[in-house]
Design an enzyme around this catalytic site. Structure first.
Site, PDB file in Angstrom:
ATOM      1  N   ASP A   1      47.305  34.645  34.086  1.00 35.69           N
ATOM      2  CA  ASP A   1      46.135  35.338  33.461  1.00 35.69           C
ATOM      3  C   ASP A   1      45.239  34.504  33.790  1.00 35.69           C
ATOM      4  O   ASP A   1      45.086  33.350  33.558  1.00 35.69           O
ATOM      5  CB  ASP A   1      46.568  35.421  31.819  1.00 35.69           C
ATOM      6  CG  ASP A   1      45.537  36.429  31.328  1.00 35.69           C
ATOM      7  OD1 ASP A   1      45.531  37.674  31.845  1.00 35.69           O
ATOM      8  OD2 ASP A   1      44.810  36.168  30.439  1.00 35.69           O
TER       9      ASP A   1
ATOM     10  N   ARG B   1      46.034  44.510  43.023  1.00 40.76           N
ATOM     11  CA  ARG B   1      46.424  44.281  44.569  1.00 40.76           C
ATOM     12  C   ARG B   1      45.862  43.063  45.136  1.00 40.76           C
ATOM     13  O   ARG B   1      46.697  42.329  45.987  1.00 40.76           O
ATOM     14  CB  ARG B   1      46.031  45.321  45.476  1.00 40.76           C
ATOM     15  CG  ARG B   1      46.859  46.530  45.451  1.00 40.76           C
ATOM     16  CD  ARG B   1      46.655  47.608  46.147  1.00 40.76           C
ATOM     17  NE  ARG B   1      47.405  48.802  45.830  1.00 40.76           N
ATOM     18  CZ  ARG B   1      47.789  49.352  46.826  1.00 40.76           C
ATOM     19  NH1 ARG B   1      47.322  49.189  48.234  1.00 40.76           N
ATOM     20  NH2 ARG B   1      48.675  50.603  46.626  1.00 40.76           N
ATOM     21  N   LYS B   2      44.464  42.805  45.094  1.00 40.72           N
ATOM     22  CA  LYS B   2      43.924  41.703  45.532  1.00 40.72           C
ATOM     23  C   LYS B   2      44.266  40.198  45.022  1.00 40.72           C
ATOM     24  O   LYS B   2      44.601  39.507  45.520  1.00 40.72           O
ATOM     25  CB  LYS B   2      42.325  41.940  45.396  1.00 40.72           C
ATOM     26  CG  LYS B   2      41.642  42.729  46.313  1.00 40.72           C
ATOM     27  CD  LYS B   2      40.137  42.858  46.117  1.00 40.72           C
ATOM     28  CE  LYS B   2      39.678  44.031  47.218  1.00 40.72           C
ATOM     29  NZ  LYS B   2      38.235  43.874  46.909  1.00 40.72           N
TER      30      LYS B   2
HETATM   31  P1  IMP Z   1      43.922  39.609  34.471  1.00 42.27           P
HETATM   32  O1  IMP Z   1      44.258  40.479  35.771  1.00 42.27           O
HETATM   33  O2  IMP Z   1      43.839  40.091  33.131  1.00 42.27           O
HETATM   34  O3  IMP Z   1      44.234  38.189  34.577  1.00 42.27           O
HETATM   35  O4  IMP Z   1      42.140  39.613  34.786  1.00 42.27           O
HETATM   36  C1  IMP Z   1      41.583  38.671  35.550  1.00 42.27           C
HETATM   37  C2  IMP Z   1      40.213  38.939  35.711  1.00 42.27           C
HETATM   38  O5  IMP Z   1      39.254  37.891  35.893  1.00 42.27           O
HETATM   39  C3  IMP Z   1      39.813  39.810  37.172  1.00 42.27           C
HETATM   40  O6  IMP Z   1      39.909  41.028  37.008  1.00 42.27           O
HETATM   41  C4  IMP Z   1      38.507  39.251  37.538  1.00 42.27           C
HETATM   42  O7  IMP Z   1      37.479  40.032  36.861  1.00 42.27           O
HETATM   43  C5  IMP Z   1      38.670  37.863  36.911  1.00 42.27           C
HETATM   44  N1  IMP Z   1      38.988  36.886  37.914  1.00 42.27           N
HETATM   45  C6  IMP Z   1      40.226  36.158  37.906  1.00 42.27           C
HETATM   46  N2  IMP Z   1      40.173  35.439  38.831  1.00 42.27           N
HETATM   47  C7  IMP Z   1      39.194  35.450  39.585  1.00 42.27           C
HETATM   48  C8  IMP Z   1      38.814  34.819  41.228  1.00 42.27           C
HETATM   49  O8  IMP Z   1      39.591  34.426  41.592  1.00 42.27           O
HETATM   50  N3  IMP Z   1      37.731  35.398  41.412  1.00 42.27           N
HETATM   51  C9  IMP Z   1      36.901  36.290  40.790  1.00 42.27           C
HETATM   52  N4  IMP Z   1      37.184  36.871  39.607  1.00 42.27           N
HETATM   53  C10 IMP Z   1      38.420  36.642  39.007  1.00 42.27           C
END
Ligand code: IMP
Length: 199
Positions: A70, A11-12
């Site tokens: 991603d 969500r965030k």
């Molecule tokens: P995804 O949803 O598989 O792309 O996972 C991305 C993960 O990378 C998130 O759950 C965070 O742990 C980390 N991540 C990606 N972008 C950010 C950001 O902008 N701030 C902090 N952590 C991030």
């Protein structure tokens, strides 16, 4: 107005994507509008592969153009880890536990070796093909303790180069201005703006 779906259940993160893409001549919807959309298995070894897969599967299910990101954090002292495994680093369940795990793995590593970057690969999929893909980064350092309440994930530990605040201490607008996701999604936005709105 034509719809574009954001392929994220975080969500965030979906909120960040929505804030950055705001203002396009498209209606931006999230996966909350498609509760039956199956979860995409992120089994790629690169941000690019996972991002394209998410966008492709969500576009196929919804019949809409889909934007996926991603993303993750790559830490030099850990050989680029957690990288594509950022969301499940150390098999931990929560952001707090993953941040603790990262700090444990960096114990004893001095400030000047705590370098790393956030990486974001954004993909736009529609009409049965990958229409656009871009990867962007933001360089910085990993602190020794969390600072700030904003953002999500590793933000409280990440001090971007040239700043004295973490990405968790920035306003959403400040973070989007410099972030990996902000940079990548603004390019997706420019690409969409260069097109005629699709049917
Ligand atoms: P995804 O949803 O598989 O792309 O996972 C991305 C993960 O990378 C998130 O759950 C965070 O742990 C980390 N991540 C990606 N972008 C950010 C950001 O902008 N701030 C902090 N952590 C991030």
């Amino acid at each position: 107005m034509k719809k574009i779906v954001l392929a994220s259940r975080n969500r965030k993160k979906a909120r960040e994507l929505q804030e950055i893409l705001n203002g396009l001549p498209y209606e931006i919807v999230t996966l909350e509008a498609f509760p039956d959309c199956p979860e995409v298995i992120e089994d790629g070894e690169t941000f690019e592969a996972n991002s394209a897969k998410k966008a492709a599967e969500v576009s196929a299910f919804t019949g809409l153009w889909a934007v996926a990101d991603d993303s993750g954090i790559a830490v030099d002292a850990l050989g680029g880890e957690p990288g594509v495994y950022s969301a499940r680093y150390g098999d931990k369940e929560t952001d707090e536990e993953r941040n603790e795990h990262l700090l444990e793995n960096l114990q004893g590593v001095p400030d000047d070796e705590r370098t790393g970057r956030f990486v974001c690969c954004a993909s736009l999929y529609g009409e049965g093909k990958l229409l656009y893909q871009v990867t962007e980064t933001v360089e910085g350092r990993i602190l020794h303790a969390e600072r700030g309440e904003g953002g999500f994930g590793y933000d409280p530990l990440f001090l971007p180069d040239g700043f004295e605040v973490t990405t968790a201490e920035m306003t959403p607008e400040q973070k989007h201005q410099i972030s990996h996701r902000g940079k990548a999604l603004r390019k997706v936005k420019e690409f969409l703006e260069s097109l005629e709105p699709h049917e």
